[in-house]
Write a protein that holds these residues in place. Structure first.
Motif: not given
Length: 148
Positions: A24, A27-28, A38, A61, A77, A79, A81, A85
């Motif tokens: 998390r 990425v975020f 977060d 998630t 959440r 996500v 990696k 994708r």
């Protein structure tokens, strides 16, 4: 093909918790260049969906039953990696999450707070836009609802 598991917070191993927080954050916070909180105190109330490639967490998630986040059940959440994708794992983890909501929470209604640039992705999963765009942590979002 990823291996999926679903666990409550108190069932997480230290490695799984670390993997989630690392992904998390990667990425975020880093990739999206967004400073936000977060660790929001909600993980302990969620079901956690993990998608592993061998021993590497690549998709995740968290799920909430109706009334814990929104009136409806919710998925957040979401996500995957970055280098995974291209394999469509975003759809895999979302379909796994939708099925888990139906199984664990016995509902077909799921609300999400979607980043606007992912509206088409979620529309492809039969989520419908509800309401106007809004800023969340400096990123444009929109509410979307799935009625399976």
């Amino acid at each position: 093909m990823l291996t999926y598991s679903i666990k409550e917070f108190n069932q997480l191993s230290l490695k799984q918790l670390y993997d989630v927080l690392q992904l998390r954050s990667e990425v975020f916070v880093v990739e999206q260049n967004c400073v936000y909180q977060d660790l929001d105190g909600k993980d302990s109330k969620a079901l956690h969906v993990f998608g592993y490639d061998e021993d590497e967490l690549v998709a995740y998630t968290r799920l909430f039953k109706p009334g814990h986040y929104f009136t409806e059940a919710s998925i957040g959440r979401v996500v995957v990696k970055a280098n995974y994708r291209k394999f469509g794992y975003g759809y895999d983890v979302m379909n796994t999450s939708i099925d888990a909501v139906k199984h664990y929470y016995k509902t077909n209604d799921i609300r999400i707070s979607a980043q606007c640039y992912l509206k088409q992705f979620y529309s492809n999963l039969n989520f419908k836009i509800e309401g106007e765009e809004y800023l969340e942590d400096g990123i444009p979002h929109v509410n979307m609802l799935y009625r399976g």
